[in-house]
Scaffold this motif. Structure first.
Motif, mmCIF file in Angstrom:
data_model
loop_
_atom_site.group_PDB
_atom_site.id
_atom_site.type_symbol
_atom_site.label_atom_id
_atom_site.label_comp_id
_atom_site.label_asym_id
_atom_site.label_seq_id
_atom_site.Cartn_x
_atom_site.Cartn_y
_atom_site.Cartn_z
ATOM 1 N N SER A 88 0.842 -1.190 0.000
ATOM 2 C CA SER A 88 0.000 0.000 0.000
ATOM 3 C C SER A 88 0.881 1.246 0.000
ATOM 4 C CB SER A 88 -0.926 -0.005 1.210
ATOM 5 O OG SER A 88 -0.174 0.030 2.387
ATOM 6 N N ARG A 89 0.563 2.144 -0.894
ATOM 7 C CA ARG A 89 1.315 3.369 -1.016
ATOM 8 C C ARG A 89 0.560 4.491 -0.325
ATOM 9 N NH1 ARG A 89 2.037 6.278 -6.370
ATOM 10 N NH2 ARG A 89 3.145 8.027 -5.537
ATOM 11 N N ARG A 90 1.259 5.402 0.284
ATOM 12 C CA ARG A 90 0.634 6.522 0.972
ATOM 13 C C ARG A 90 -0.098 7.382 -0.039
ATOM 14 N NH1 ARG A 90 -1.490 8.487 5.222
ATOM 15 N NH2 ARG A 90 -0.965 10.589 5.810
ATOM 16 N N LYS A 91 -1.403 7.621 0.204
ATOM 17 C CA LYS A 91 -2.182 8.445 -0.705
ATOM 18 C C LYS A 91 -1.930 9.908 -0.388
ATOM 19 C CE LYS A 91 -5.685 4.965 -1.214
ATOM 20 N NZ LYS A 91 -6.970 4.475 -0.767
ATOM 21 N N VAL A 92 -2.060 10.742 -1.398
ATOM 22 C CA VAL A 92 -1.787 12.164 -1.251
ATOM 23 C C VAL A 92 -3.104 12.922 -1.366
ATOM 24 C CG1 VAL A 92 -0.347 14.055 -2.068
ATOM 25 C CG2 VAL A 92 0.374 11.721 -2.452
ATOM 26 N N CYS A 93 -3.251 13.957 -0.568
ATOM 27 C CA CYS A 93 -4.460 14.770 -0.583
ATOM 28 C C CYS A 93 -4.531 15.555 -1.895
ATOM 29 C CB CYS A 93 -4.458 15.726 0.606
ATOM 30 S SG CYS A 93 -5.874 16.826 0.642
ATOM 31 N N ALA A 94 -5.618 15.366 -2.640
ATOM 32 C CA ALA A 94 -5.771 16.043 -3.934
ATOM 33 C C ALA A 94 -5.927 17.546 -3.752
ATOM 34 C CB ALA A 94 -6.975 15.477 -4.679
ATOM 35 N N PHE A 95 -6.505 17.965 -2.649
ATOM 36 C CA PHE A 95 -6.694 19.393 -2.403
ATOM 37 C C PHE A 95 -5.377 20.075 -2.057
ATOM 38 C CE2 PHE A 95 -10.789 17.414 -1.328
ATOM 39 C CZ PHE A 95 -11.593 18.071 -2.240
ATOM 40 N N CYS A 96 -4.491 19.369 -1.350
ATOM 41 C CA CYS A 96 -3.169 19.929 -1.043
ATOM 42 C C CYS A 96 -2.318 20.028 -2.297
ATOM 43 C CB CYS A 96 -2.459 19.068 -0.005
ATOM 44 S SG CYS A 96 -3.179 19.164 1.636
ATOM 45 N N VAL A 97 -2.418 19.029 -3.176
ATOM 46 C CA VAL A 97 -1.635 19.031 -4.412
ATOM 47 C C VAL A 97 -2.065 20.179 -5.313
ATOM 48 C CG1 VAL A 97 -1.197 17.724 -6.535
ATOM 49 C CG2 VAL A 97 -1.135 16.572 -4.330
ATOM 50 N N ASP A 98 -3.380 20.422 -5.395
ATOM 51 C CA ASP A 98 -3.903 21.484 -6.259
ATOM 52 C C ASP A 98 -3.891 22.854 -5.581
ATOM 53 O OD1 ASP A 98 -4.355 19.527 -8.117
ATOM 54 O OD2 ASP A 98 -6.490 19.303 -7.624
ATOM 55 N N HIS A 99 -3.406 22.927 -4.331
ATOM 56 C CA HIS A 99 -3.351 24.175 -3.559
ATOM 57 C C HIS A 99 -4.723 24.842 -3.480
ATOM 58 C CE1 HIS A 99 0.985 23.858 -3.378
ATOM 59 N NE2 HIS A 99 1.033 23.711 -4.685
ATOM 60 N N VAL A 100 -5.739 24.060 -3.141
ATOM 61 C CA VAL A 100 -7.099 24.568 -3.010
ATOM 62 C C VAL A 100 -7.237 25.223 -1.638
ATOM 63 C CG1 VAL A 100 -9.532 23.896 -2.888
ATOM 64 C CG2 VAL A 100 -8.022 22.806 -4.539
ATOM 65 N N ARG A 101 -7.672 26.491 -1.606
ATOM 66 C CA ARG A 101 -7.845 27.190 -0.335
ATOM 67 C C ARG A 101 -9.207 26.875 0.274
ATOM 68 N NH1 ARG A 101 -5.107 32.986 0.134
ATOM 69 N NH2 ARG A 101 -3.017 32.344 -0.446
ATOM 70 N N GLU A 102 -10.250 26.943 -0.524
ATOM 71 C CA GLU A 102 -11.598 26.657 -0.054
ATOM 72 C C GLU A 102 -12.221 25.602 -0.938
ATOM 73 O OE1 GLU A 102 -14.103 30.044 0.315
ATOM 74 O OE2 GLU A 102 -12.656 31.178 1.497
ATOM 75 N N ILE A 103 -12.949 24.697 -0.333
ATOM 76 C CA ILE A 103 -13.665 23.675 -1.092
ATOM 77 C C ILE A 103 -15.071 24.206 -1.317
ATOM 78 C CG2 ILE A 103 -14.457 21.292 -1.118
ATOM 79 C CD1 ILE A 103 -12.146 20.620 0.752
ATOM 80 N N ASP A 104 -15.412 24.446 -2.586
ATOM 81 C CA ASP A 104 -16.686 25.069 -2.929
ATOM 82 C C ASP A 104 -17.761 24.003 -3.051
ATOM 83 O OD1 ASP A 104 -18.511 26.957 -3.623
ATOM 84 O OD2 ASP A 104 -17.866 27.091 -5.724
ATOM 85 N N TYR A 105 -18.888 24.224 -2.400
ATOM 86 C CA TYR A 105 -19.967 23.248 -2.460
ATOM 87 C C TYR A 105 -20.633 23.211 -3.833
ATOM 88 C CZ TYR A 105 -23.455 26.986 -2.011
ATOM 89 O OH TYR A 105 -24.239 28.081 -2.218
ATOM 90 N N LYS A 106 -20.393 24.253 -4.675
ATOM 91 C CA LYS A 106 -20.994 24.296 -6.009
ATOM 92 C C LYS A 106 -20.179 23.509 -7.031
ATOM 93 C CE LYS A 106 -20.964 28.591 -5.256
ATOM 94 N NZ LYS A 106 -21.000 29.977 -4.968
ATOM 95 N N ASP A 107 -18.961 23.092 -6.668
ATOM 96 C CA ASP A 107 -18.106 22.312 -7.571
ATOM 97 C C ASP A 107 -18.507 20.835 -7.476
ATOM 98 O OD1 ASP A 107 -16.145 21.475 -9.270
ATOM 99 O OD2 ASP A 107 -14.466 22.006 -7.964
ATOM 100 N N VAL A 108 -19.627 20.494 -8.094
ATOM 101 C CA VAL A 108 -20.216 19.170 -7.955
ATOM 102 C C VAL A 108 -19.336 18.098 -8.592
ATOM 103 C CG1 VAL A 108 -22.249 17.775 -8.477
ATOM 104 C CG2 VAL A 108 -22.512 20.171 -7.886
ATOM 105 N N GLY A 109 -18.672 18.435 -9.664
ATOM 106 C CA GLY A 109 -17.811 17.458 -10.341
ATOM 107 C C GLY A 109 -16.684 16.960 -9.448
#
Length: 155
Positions: A83-104
């Motif tokens: 098992s490989r350590r998974k990486v946070c997709a939000f940290c990789v993309d440097h996302v500051r806020e997670i928008d509830y309207k981004d349904v995709g």
């Protein structure tokens, strides 16, 4: 209650003369290791025979033993399935806020039954998992995301 003295037996019962028992702190003598006659002398024991070698097998601690054998049957190649350590997709993309309207983006974090996927499965860090769950709940409230599997089938 009666006092315990030399004439009293164990537990305060009369008639027990404790002369046959040693005093407290004294121990009966035991034979030393050299005095035991039931032990046989180890020098008359025959020596163990030499173990046969294992043949072509490497010793147990050898880390290169899998490389020496060549490819395994089955055609998968030499992939390592640890098992490989998974990486946070939000940290990789440097996302500051997670928008509830981004349904995709949010849809990836819902199971096929409409449940929020846990961190161990998605690899999201703790900070973003907390924000993600709030965004998913907001999107559900605004009817942009499903609450249950029945709502998913309707989409």
């Amino acid at each position: 209650m009666q006092r315990r003295d030399g004439n009293m037996g164990p537990g305060g019962a009369p008639g027990g003369d404790r002369a046959d028992r040693p005093e407290r702190g004294e121990r009966p003598e035991r034979p030393s290791m050299g005095d035991r006659s039931d032990r046989s002398d180890r020098s008359d024991r025959p020596e163990r025979p030499e173990r046969p070698p294992f043949g072509d097998r490497p010793p147990f601690g050898d880390r290169d033993r899998d490389r020496d054998r060549g490819p395994r049957p089955g055609g998968r190649g030499g992939r390592d399935f640890r098992s490989r350590r998974k990486v946070c997709a939000f940290c990789v993309d440097h996302v500051r806020e997670i928008d509830y309207k981004d349904v995709g983006r949010l849809r990836r974090y819902l199971s096929d039954r409409g449940k929020i996927e846990p961190r161990r499965k998605t690899g999201t860090c703790a900070k973003h998992q907390r924000r993600l769950s709030v965004a998913l709940k907001n999107a559900r409230y605004m009817a942009m995301m499903p609450y249950t599997a029945a709502h998913i089938r309707g989409l």
